[in-house]
Design a protein around this motif. Sequence first.
Motif, PDB file in Angstrom:
ATOM      1  N   ARG A  34       0.823  -1.141   0.018  1.00 25.19           N
ATOM      2  CA  ARG A  34       0.025   0.157   0.002  1.00 25.19           C
ATOM      3  C   ARG A  34       0.989   1.293  -0.150  1.00 25.19           C
ATOM      4  O   ARG A  34       2.071   1.182   0.616  1.00 25.19           O
ATOM      5  CB  ARG A  34      -0.991   0.104   1.418  1.00 25.19           C
ATOM      6  N   ASP A 152      -6.136  -4.001   9.983  1.00 26.35           N
ATOM      7  CA  ASP A 152      -6.268  -3.566   8.529  1.00 26.35           C
ATOM      8  C   ASP A 152      -5.197  -2.901   7.811  1.00 26.35           C
ATOM      9  O   ASP A 152      -4.732  -1.946   8.336  1.00 26.35           O
ATOM     10  CB  ASP A 152      -7.661  -2.630   8.884  1.00 26.35           C
ATOM     11  N   ASP A 154      -5.349  -0.975   5.348  1.00 25.22           N
ATOM     12  CA  ASP A 154      -5.451   0.395   5.174  1.00 25.22           C
ATOM     13  C   ASP A 154      -5.241   1.345   6.434  1.00 25.22           C
ATOM     14  O   ASP A 154      -4.933   2.541   6.306  1.00 25.22           O
ATOM     15  CB  ASP A 154      -7.000   0.648   4.595  1.00 25.22           C
ATOM     16  N   ASN A 155      -5.405   0.780   7.445  1.00 24.04           N
ATOM     17  CA  ASN A 155      -5.042   1.595   8.854  1.00 24.04           C
ATOM     18  C   ASN A 155      -3.806   1.597   9.189  1.00 24.04           C
ATOM     19  O   ASN A 155      -2.959   2.429   9.444  1.00 24.04           O
ATOM     20  CB  ASN A 155      -5.662   0.834  10.078  1.00 24.04           C
ATOM     21  N   LYS A 346      -8.502   4.521   8.471  1.00 20.84           N
ATOM     22  CA  LYS A 346      -9.089   4.242   7.151  1.00 20.84           C
ATOM     23  C   LYS A 346     -10.351   5.045   6.604  1.00 20.84           C
ATOM     24  O   LYS A 346     -10.610   5.357   5.317  1.00 20.84           O
ATOM     25  CB  LYS A 346      -9.156   2.749   6.784  1.00 20.84           C
ATOM     26  N   ILE A 349      -9.744   7.330   3.697  1.00 19.24           N
ATOM     27  CA  ILE A 349      -9.639   7.203   2.390  1.00 19.24           C
ATOM     28  C   ILE A 349     -10.751   7.187   1.525  1.00 19.24           C
ATOM     29  O   ILE A 349     -11.965   6.761   1.888  1.00 19.24           O
ATOM     30  CB  ILE A 349      -8.791   5.508   2.296  1.00 19.24           C
ATOM     31  N   ARG A 352      -9.052   4.753  -4.061  1.00 18.54           N
ATOM     32  CA  ARG A 352      -8.063   3.583  -3.944  1.00 18.54           C
ATOM     33  C   ARG A 352      -7.852   3.469  -5.559  1.00 18.54           C
ATOM     34  O   ARG A 352      -8.606   3.068  -6.232  1.00 18.54           O
ATOM     35  CB  ARG A 352      -8.676   2.231  -3.583  1.00 18.54           C
TER      36      ARG A 352
END
Lengths: 383, 160
Positions: A34, A152, A154-155, A346, A349, A352
């Motif tokens: 990521r 996660d 994304d975190n 997250k 966000i 993506r």
Amino acid sequence: MLAMNYRGPFRVRAEQRPMPEILHPEDAIVRVTRTCICGSDLHLYHGMVPDTRVGSTFGHEFTGIIEEIGPLVTNVKIGDQVLVPFNIACGRCNFCKQGLYGNCHESNSMATAVGGIFGYSHTAGGFNGGQAEYVRVPYANTGPTVIPPDMDPDNAVLLTDVVPTGYQAAEMGGIKEGDTVVVFGAGPIGIMAARCAWFFGPARVIIIDHIDYRLEFAKNYAKCEAYNFRSMEDPVVFLKKITDWYGADVCIDCVGCEAEGNALQTFTGKMTLMQAGAATALQWAINSVKKGGIVSVVGVYGPPFNYIPIGNVLNKGITLRANQASVKRLLPKLIEHVQAGRLDPKGLITHRIPLEEIAEAYHIFSAKLDECIKTVLIPSTKP
Amino acid sequence: MENNNFDYKSIPGWGMDIDEKNEPTYPMKNYTGDDHKRSDYEKPLQQPVDIELLKSTERPAYSAVFGTSSPPSGLSGMIRRYAFEHSEDRYRHWIPLILADRVNAWEGIIDDLKKGIIPNIPAERGWKAELKYNPGGLVKKVVLTAVIGAVLLSYFKRKK
């Protein structure tokens, strides 16, 4: 490998570049899973940061998997999933030893004013960054932190910069119980600073910006008051008025050098580069805070200089606190906040985008299209 | 670094107003007194310097690790080398670097052409996204650019 290639102001492309190599015994090579575009990347993208060279790869917010390690790397192993702080820190110099990991003295030969930062121009050390499929990570015993298995991803990627910077912005404000805090800037950092300010016990958190969709997002995400400065005759007078003509206890600048709102700052700072960008937010922070108040600065300003009302800092007895966030120092506490559900990184966000579409991603973020708040780039090497 | 010339601790009142709480960097900095050792600390191994690496005049030696992206080259490299003869305090350091960046962007285009690549500048500027999310804005930009171009062209034609 596929990586971002900066070609000049407002021009980037994704193309095949050589793989990074181990150049120091404490290096690791990380396969990126990521990577984000930061608001401060836009200063590079806009050509505002001196010594930003064609051929560089940006990207200081990334997570990944350790693929290769140098002979002296002992704290991480091949296969570890890690989040990598944006600061490159040796852990041994007198700055690192005192917790100032963002001010490391052994990661940047080109400027003593800046510690090493991934993908942030040669002024910050000339390292290629994580907007790529692979990246060289120096001092792998110090920076990379193994991601908790139940976190996660994304975190995790937002713990490399956004969360620590927002948190430290609030921390540097020295917020006391019952304080009124004003945050300038409703980008990801400002929104996170407003959210994190609540950890320190204020009574009011106010956010100021000029983009309605961001103010609306901030109101909901950070549970704060939100005001658009375009609707004000004078933002400083407005803020004095809503704080009983006293001024805020703490003002936080989360905007940095490309602020809007003041014609003279814009002309001298952005159009003619007579100063290093427009310091409008910092000017308003200094002028809006109470006498004896604290101004906390995490908005990025480059060299060389800026025009700010330093006389008011003196006469009002303001304490100015500023720094790049010391991510490693803050990670244990912030990981705990995230795992306990008190923080939802997250939630910031909104986009993506595949790494291949990096040119579009930068433009969307820069032009604030499609109500963009925070963009995560996904390399195709992601498992 | 100790001042070895005289016993500063013998100055009347030396140290009597020390206040541990007066540490405005708390908690961001864990004050340990290590600053007084200045540059005396355990240095990491030195990364081999096998590329041209410009160094700030404000430090005596290279940092132990450094980035190897885009060493200085061409005209922009000459300008950067000049810039690094001056300290970070000076405009003579930063303004030439910004100039070098602008020159470097043109060098990048020439480099591309030398390699047989025609840079797709609209794509690099993300115009696909502009077309998708703000088509009206894109049309305005194109029209404005065309008008300005036409005005400049006719001005220079008239001058001839």
